[in-house]
Design a protein around this motif. Structure first.
Motif, mmCIF file in Angstrom:
data_model
loop_
_atom_site.group_PDB
_atom_site.id
_atom_site.type_symbol
_atom_site.label_atom_id
_atom_site.label_comp_id
_atom_site.label_asym_id
_atom_site.label_seq_id
_atom_site.Cartn_x
_atom_site.Cartn_y
_atom_site.Cartn_z
ATOM 1 N N GLY A 1 0.673 -1.131 -0.062
ATOM 2 C CA GLY A 1 0.045 -0.198 0.021
ATOM 3 C C GLY A 1 0.816 1.325 -0.041
ATOM 4 N N TYR A 2 2.159 1.081 -0.010
ATOM 5 C CA TYR A 2 2.906 2.287 0.005
ATOM 6 C C TYR A 2 3.625 2.595 -1.455
ATOM 7 N N ASP A 3 4.094 3.849 -1.882
ATOM 8 C CA ASP A 3 4.878 4.071 -3.174
ATOM 9 C C ASP A 3 5.598 5.092 -2.558
ATOM 10 N N ALA A 4 7.029 4.875 -2.802
ATOM 11 C CA ALA A 4 8.057 5.627 -2.338
ATOM 12 C C ALA A 4 8.764 6.411 -3.572
ATOM 13 N N GLN A 5 7.983 6.304 -4.671
ATOM 14 C CA GLN A 5 8.779 7.057 -5.641
ATOM 15 C C GLN A 5 8.670 8.702 -5.474
ATOM 16 N N GLY A 6 9.989 9.102 -5.757
ATOM 17 C CA GLY A 6 10.312 10.435 -5.316
ATOM 18 C C GLY A 6 10.934 10.761 -4.078
ATOM 19 N N ILE A 7 11.044 9.863 -2.990
ATOM 20 C CA ILE A 7 11.250 9.806 -1.700
ATOM 21 C C ILE A 7 12.570 10.847 -1.379
ATOM 22 N N GLY A 8 12.472 11.535 -0.429
ATOM 23 C CA GLY A 8 13.549 12.340 -0.091
ATOM 24 C C GLY A 8 13.675 13.582 -0.835
ATOM 25 N N GLN A 9 12.622 14.112 -1.619
ATOM 26 C CA GLN A 9 12.914 15.267 -2.250
ATOM 27 C C GLN A 9 12.427 16.514 -1.295
ATOM 28 N N VAL A 10 13.237 17.600 -1.474
ATOM 29 C CA VAL A 10 12.963 18.505 -0.623
ATOM 30 C C VAL A 10 12.375 19.947 -1.591
ATOM 31 N N LEU A 11 11.163 20.126 -0.720
ATOM 32 C CA LEU A 11 10.303 20.909 -1.642
ATOM 33 C C LEU A 11 9.576 22.089 -0.641
ATOM 34 N N THR A 12 9.315 23.230 -1.515
ATOM 35 C CA THR A 12 8.745 24.304 -0.710
ATOM 36 C C THR A 12 7.317 23.915 -0.661
ATOM 37 N N LEU A 13 6.454 24.595 0.182
ATOM 38 C CA LEU A 13 5.090 24.511 0.362
ATOM 39 C C LEU A 13 4.288 24.604 -0.885
ATOM 40 N N GLN A 14 4.626 25.771 -1.631
ATOM 41 C CA GLN A 14 4.078 25.907 -2.927
ATOM 42 C C GLN A 14 4.170 24.750 -3.809
ATOM 43 N N GLN A 15 5.402 24.220 -3.951
ATOM 44 C CA GLN A 15 5.791 23.183 -4.912
ATOM 45 C C GLN A 15 5.053 21.651 -4.584
ATOM 46 N N ALA A 16 4.806 21.433 -3.182
ATOM 47 C CA ALA A 16 4.325 20.293 -2.483
ATOM 48 C C ALA A 16 2.910 20.331 -2.803
#
Length: 368
Positions: A343-358
């Motif tokens: 039930g988990y999908d970790a694709q893109g794990i560890g990306q650091v994002l701004t609130l607007q990007q996320a």
């Protein structure tokens, strides 16, 4: 002494005390019952528990004497299986463990921190607060194996964790948001604690969230609308949890009154505790992450996908203070762990994002 050769651990254990005050530990008995349930015979269960067959047999017979109830059913053709009493006993213990695990792990982390203070050369520990879940559980397990990443963990609801981050009482705060139509509604509970100018988000994973029902779905439950049926017993998550916020958003969308839901005020603190509650027959349906349903042999009705984030202050990212954590999150060992979580999908794990990007349009809509 900067690094420690030991870890503080706390475990739950319960005892039976008879009328004469004589106590019997249930730890080995419960381990044996669990192994018998999995393997189907006492000989294999004894070996799996590192007990002699004779000793294991004696423990079970003594437990039966104390309970005045049979624990095993033996057949030449079908091997050994648990009685209904034993199955309920095992599920009672699983509910206990699911309820106590977050508390004991938090206490163990506090104890480890107290022990660290006894040494003048102890290193600073990264303070993490998050709700108890499988992604965080696996991260903590790996962190404890790496002396270079000492983590101080406190299990908190998303709101409690974000409020602590705002006050400076923790370095990293975990929270979840549903994707799609309910994201903006749930995000409103968090906006007062998050600032685009001061915070960044570390993406961890996406997870499937939905309804847990007994295997075979005997009540024919199809969705949240069925929760108001008078024959359906519900078990909820605690106030302040992201799962409860998601449920509130769905109820609001469907214009359903929570007061009509039987068991709405019955709460558990973890997804596993909800699943164990249902698997033991104490409720018909609950809401949580697919992993817990799978582990407890329940059917799962998907409702939403949630994204899991760690929030932190920008300066902690820019100073490099979180580099050890980011390295662990993006490590092969943690990726392998996440890939094996149902039930988990970790694709893109560890990306650091701004609130607007996320959060894109959801962030703007919550401020309107």
């Amino acid at each position: 002494m900067a690094n420690f050769k030991y870890k503080a651990r706390l475990r739950s254990d319960w005892l039976l005390e008879n009328a004469d005050g004589i106590e019997m530990s249930m730890a080995d008995v419960l381990r044996l019952l669990s192994a018998i349930e999995s393997l189907g015979h006492l000989a294999g269960a004894s070996k799996a528990c590192n007990l002699s067959y004779r000793h294991a047999w004696g423990l079970l017979r003594e437990a039966e004497k104390q309970f005045e109830a049979s624990l095993l059913e033996t057949s030449r053709r079908k091997g050994t299986k648990l009685t209904e009493f034993a199955r309920r006993l095992l599920w009672a213990n699983r509910r206990l463990e699911a309820r106590l695990t977050p508390t004991l792990e938090s206490f163990a982390s506090e104890l480890q921190e107290e022990l660290a203070r006894l040494y003048s050369s102890s290193i600073e520990r990264l303070r993490l607060q998050a709700s108890h879940g499988f992604a965080v559980e696996g991260l903590m397990r790996l962190a404890n194996e790496k002396e270079a990443l000492p983590l101080e963990l406190r299990y908190r609801t998303a709101v409690e964790a974000l409020a602590s981050l705002q006050r400076g009482d923790c370095d990293v705060a975990g929270f979840q948001l549903p994707k799609g139509q309910h994201e903006a509604c749930v995000l409103r509970a968090y906006t007062e604690y998050l600032s685009p100018e001061h915070h960044r988000l570390i993406y961890l994973s996406t997870r499937n969230t939905g309804l847990f029902v007994e295997a075979g779905n005997p009540k024919g439950i199809e969705g949240v609308a069925d929760l108001v049926r008078p024959d359906v017993r519900f078990v909820n998550r605690q106030m302040g949890s992201s799962t409860r916020y998601l449920l509130s958003a769905i109820l609001q969308q469907l214009q359903l009154d929570s007061g009509q839901i039987l068991g709405f005020e019955t709460t558990e603190l973890t997804h596993m505790a909800v699943a164990a509650h249902i698997a033991s027959g104490m409720a018909d349906v609950g809401l949580g992450v697919e992993t817990a349903a799978w582990r407890c042999g329940l059917d799962f009705i998907p409702l939403a996908q949630e994204r899991y984030f760690f929030a932190c202050h920008i300066e902690r990212i820019e100073s490099g203070a979180l580099e050890p954590l980011l390295s662990l999150i993006t490590s092969l060992a943690y990726r392998d762990y996440m890939d094996n979580l149902v039930g988990y999908d970790a694709q893109g794990i560890g990306q650091v994002l701004t609130l607007q990007q996320a959060l894109a349009t959801s962030w703007s809509s919550t401020l309107e």
